[in-house]
Motif scaffolding. Structure first.
Motif, PDB file in Angstrom:
ATOM      1  N   ILE A 133       0.831  -1.198   0.000  1.00 46.91           N
ATOM      2  CA  ILE A 133       0.000   0.000   0.000  1.00 46.91           C
ATOM      3  C   ILE A 133       0.871   1.255   0.000  1.00 46.91           C
ATOM      4  O   ILE A 133       2.016   1.240   0.447  1.00 46.91           O
ATOM      5  CB  ILE A 133      -0.972   0.034   1.200  1.00 46.91           C
ATOM      6  N   ARG A 147       0.311   5.814   0.217  1.00 45.69           N
ATOM      7  CA  ARG A 147      -0.574   6.977   0.286  1.00 45.69           C
ATOM      8  C   ARG A 147      -0.724   7.671  -1.062  1.00 45.69           C
ATOM      9  O   ARG A 147      -1.763   8.240  -1.377  1.00 45.69           O
ATOM     10  CB  ARG A 147       0.003   8.002   1.265  1.00 45.69           C
ATOM     11  N   SER A 193      -0.604   8.227  -5.316  1.00 43.74           N
ATOM     12  CA  SER A 193      -1.378   7.629  -6.404  1.00 43.74           C
ATOM     13  C   SER A 193      -0.501   6.828  -7.351  1.00 43.74           C
ATOM     14  O   SER A 193      -0.942   6.464  -8.441  1.00 43.74           O
ATOM     15  CB  SER A 193      -2.107   8.730  -7.188  1.00 43.74           C
ATOM     16  N   MET A 231      -2.424  -1.429  -3.479  1.00 50.07           N
ATOM     17  CA  MET A 231      -3.479  -0.459  -3.194  1.00 50.07           C
ATOM     18  C   MET A 231      -2.835   0.915  -3.035  1.00 50.07           C
ATOM     19  O   MET A 231      -2.029   1.111  -2.120  1.00 50.07           O
ATOM     20  CB  MET A 231      -4.249  -0.827  -1.919  1.00 50.07           C
ATOM     21  N   GLN A 278      -3.195   5.328  -2.901  1.00 52.98           N
ATOM     22  CA  GLN A 278      -4.025   6.307  -2.186  1.00 52.98           C
ATOM     23  C   GLN A 278      -4.643   5.664  -0.941  1.00 52.98           C
ATOM     24  O   GLN A 278      -5.816   5.871  -0.622  1.00 52.98           O
ATOM     25  CB  GLN A 278      -5.096   6.875  -3.119  1.00 52.98           C
ATOM     26  N   THR A 279      -3.811   4.894  -0.263  1.00 55.17           N
ATOM     27  CA  THR A 279      -4.260   4.136   0.899  1.00 55.17           C
ATOM     28  C   THR A 279      -3.373   4.452   2.090  1.00 55.17           C
ATOM     29  O   THR A 279      -2.151   4.286   2.013  1.00 55.17           O
ATOM     30  CB  THR A 279      -4.210   2.617   0.599  1.00 55.17           C
ATOM     31  N   ASP A 280      -3.949   4.901   3.175  1.00 59.94           N
ATOM     32  CA  ASP A 280      -3.213   5.261   4.388  1.00 59.94           C
ATOM     33  C   ASP A 280      -3.234   4.092   5.363  1.00 59.94           C
ATOM     34  O   ASP A 280      -4.307   3.577   5.704  1.00 59.94           O
ATOM     35  CB  ASP A 280      -3.852   6.496   5.029  1.00 59.94           C
ATOM     36  N   TYR A 281      -2.052   3.698   5.807  1.00 59.71           N
ATOM     37  CA  TYR A 281      -1.946   2.577   6.734  1.00 59.71           C
ATOM     38  C   TYR A 281      -2.789   2.779   7.979  1.00 59.71           C
ATOM     39  O   TYR A 281      -3.441   1.845   8.465  1.00 59.71           O
ATOM     40  CB  TYR A 281      -0.473   2.376   7.126  1.00 59.71           C
ATOM     41  N   GLU A 334      -5.548   4.101   8.306  1.00 64.75           N
ATOM     42  CA  GLU A 334      -6.970   3.913   8.047  1.00 64.75           C
ATOM     43  C   GLU A 334      -7.345   2.463   7.771  1.00 64.75           C
ATOM     44  O   GLU A 334      -8.517   2.097   7.874  1.00 64.75           O
ATOM     45  CB  GLU A 334      -7.391   4.785   6.861  1.00 64.75           C
ATOM     46  N   VAL A 335      -6.356   1.635   7.415  1.00 63.05           N
ATOM     47  CA  VAL A 335      -6.678   0.243   7.050  1.00 63.05           C
ATOM     48  C   VAL A 335      -6.072  -0.790   7.991  1.00 63.05           C
ATOM     49  O   VAL A 335      -6.351  -1.989   7.856  1.00 63.05           O
ATOM     50  CB  VAL A 335      -6.218  -0.059   5.604  1.00 63.05           C
TER      51      VAL A 335
END
Length: 379
Positions: A31, A33, A35, A211, A213-216, A218-219
C-alpha cells in the motif's frame, strides 16, 4: 488474509514485496498513500513528452555489484555520470570542489600538488569534528565554506551547518585533481526506461497486490495480515507518542521551456543567491532528445511530505527512543529512510531491503507454496 502487509511502495517496500512474492511464494499487499508506485524515485512523461522526476533528480550510483545484479532483473541501463555546477560569485564552477573550481574561481593556474598546499594554508584546526561546519572548514577553510556550503546548507536544512551533524557535508568530497564527477562510484547509470518502469516490472507478480491512495492508519484494523513491513516515518507508526521527529521537505516547481537546452549540466546549485537550492534539467540524465526542455526548481521547506531526516543529536536521541519501542513489536519490520531515520542513498535502501529479506529467510519459515522464478532481464 495476506501473509504480508507492506507499507510504502518506494525502494524498500517494493524490493521486499518482490523478494517475498518470488522467493517465498507468499502473498503481499503493498500500500502507498500516493497515487503511484516508486516513492520519491517516481518519474513520468510530462505534457511535452519529456521524462521528468516528480520529486527532484534521482541519480543511481553504487559500488555494490550485488545491488546492480538485483536491479538489472527489472531494467536495462543508460550510462550517465553526474556532474554538478555551483553558481558562485557569478560563475558556474564544478562541485565537489576540485582543481578547476579553484583555478577558475581565483584566476590561478595551480597544479594538483599546489592545490593541496592551497587547502593546507586555509584549513582551520578543529580539535574534534562534530558538525557539518567543522568538516568543511577543517578541509578547505572558512572562505570556501562560506562561498559553497553555508548558504546551500542553511537553505536545505533550515539551520546553520554549525548545528548539523558532520554527516551532512562528509558526503561531499574535495578533490585535488580535475575529476568533476559528483560521484566516484564504480557503477553510475540510469534505468533505461525510467524508474517507474523498473518498479512496474519489479512488482509484476501474481502474489503482489497493490493499493494506492491508501493510508496505513486507516486500514490497519480492517485488512487481515500475518506480518508487517513498515517503511513510513517511525514516529507516525507509534502515533507520535514520544513527540514528532523533524523532517525536511521540498517544494518543486516544474517548468518547460521552448529551447533545447537551458544549462550545461543536469544540476546547477545556488548556494549564494535565489530562494531555491538547485535547478535540474532532465534531458541530461536520460539522453532524451526533444526540441523543448523541462526543469525543476527545488525549494526546501518544513511543510509537506517528509524527505530528509534532520541530522542533529537531539533528533537522533529521540529516534533511539522510537527504535527501542520498535524492538517490542514482534512481526513488524522497519525498513528504509523514514522508518530508520537515516539519510540513505537509493542503493543503500536497496541493500538494506535485501539484507532484511535475508534475515526474514533465516528467522521465518517460508510457507509451503513454491516460490516463483525471478524475472528475466528485460530487453
Amino acid at each position: 488474509m495476506f501473509d504480508w502487509l507492506i507499507v510504502g511502495a518506494g525502494f524498500a517496500g517494493s524490493v521486499l514485496a518482490e523478494r517475498i512474492a518470488s522467493q517465498r511464494g507468499e502473498s503481499v499487499l503493498l500500500i502507498d498513500r500516493r497515487s503511484h508506485i516508486g516513492g520519491n524515485a517516481y518519474d513520468c512523461y510530462n505534457e511535452a513528452g519529456i521524462l521528468i522526476h516528480r520529486y527532484g533528480p534521482h541519480i543511481f550510483h553504487t559500488n555494490a555489484q550485488s545491488i546492480v545484479d538485483y536491479l538489472s532483473q527489472f531494467t536495462a541501463w543508460h550510462p550517465y555520470e553526474h556532474r554538478v555546477l555551483a553558481f558562485v560569485d557569478g560563475k558556474l564552477l564544478p562541485i565537489p570542489i576540485n582543481l578547476d573550481t579553484i583555478n577558475r574561481l581565483y584566476g590561478l593556474e595551480l597544479s594538483s600538488a599546489e592545490l593541496e598546499e592551497f587547502f593546507a594554508s586555509r584549513r582551520e584546526t578543529v580539535e574534534k569534528i562534530h558538525t557539518a561546519e567543522d568538516v568543511v572548514v577543517s578541509t578547505v577553510g572558512r572562505e570556501l565554506y562560506e562561498k559553497f556550503f553555508r548558504g546551500y546548507t542553511r537553505k536545505q536544512w533550515g539551520v546553520d551547518p554549525s548545528q548539523l551533524s558532520k554527516s551532512v557535508t562528509a558526503r561531499v568530497p574535495t578533490r585535488t585533481n580535475r575529476d568533476d564527477r559528483y560521484f566516484g562510484d564504480s557503477f553510475q547509470q540510469m534505468p533505461a526506461s525510467g524508474y517507474t518502469r523498473m518498479f512496474e516490472r519489479m512488482l509484476d507478480h501474481p502474489n503482489v497486490k497493490i493499493m494506492l491512495q491508501t493510508d496505513y492508519r486507516e486500514v490497519r484494523e480492517r485488512i487481515p495480515f500475518r506480518r508487517l513491513i513498515y517503511t513510513g516515518p517511525i514516529d507516525e507508526f507509534f502515533d507520535w507518542k514520544l513527540g514528532r521527529l523533524p523532517y525536511r521537505s521540498l517544494r518543486f516547481e516544474h517548468v518547460t521551456l521552448d529551447c533545447e537546452q537551458f544549462q550545461p549540466v543536469a544540476v546547477v546549485n545556488y548556494p549564494q543567491t535565489e530562494a531555491y537550492t538547485r535547478i535540474t534539467e532532465y534531458k541530461h540524465l536520460t539522453g532524451q532528445r526533444n526540441v523543448r526542455t523541462s526543469l525543476t526548481y527545488e525549494y526546501p521547506t518544513d511543510i509537506g511530505d517528509p524527505y530528509y531526516p534532520v541530522p542533529r543529536p537531539e533528533n537522533e536521541a529521540l529516534y533511539k527512543q522510537y527504535e527501542a519501542l520498535s524492538a517490542n513489536c514482534p512481526g513488524v519490520w522497519f525498513v528504509g529512510r523514514l522508518a530508520t531515520y537515516r539519510y540513505y542513498n537509493m542503493d543503500q535502501v536497496v541493500g538494506q531491503a535485501l539484507a532484511t529479506f535475508a534475515r526474514i529467510q533465516k528467522t521465518i519459515p517460508a510457507s509451503d507454496r513454491a516460490p516463483q522464478s525471478a524475472l528475466a532481464m528485460p530487453v
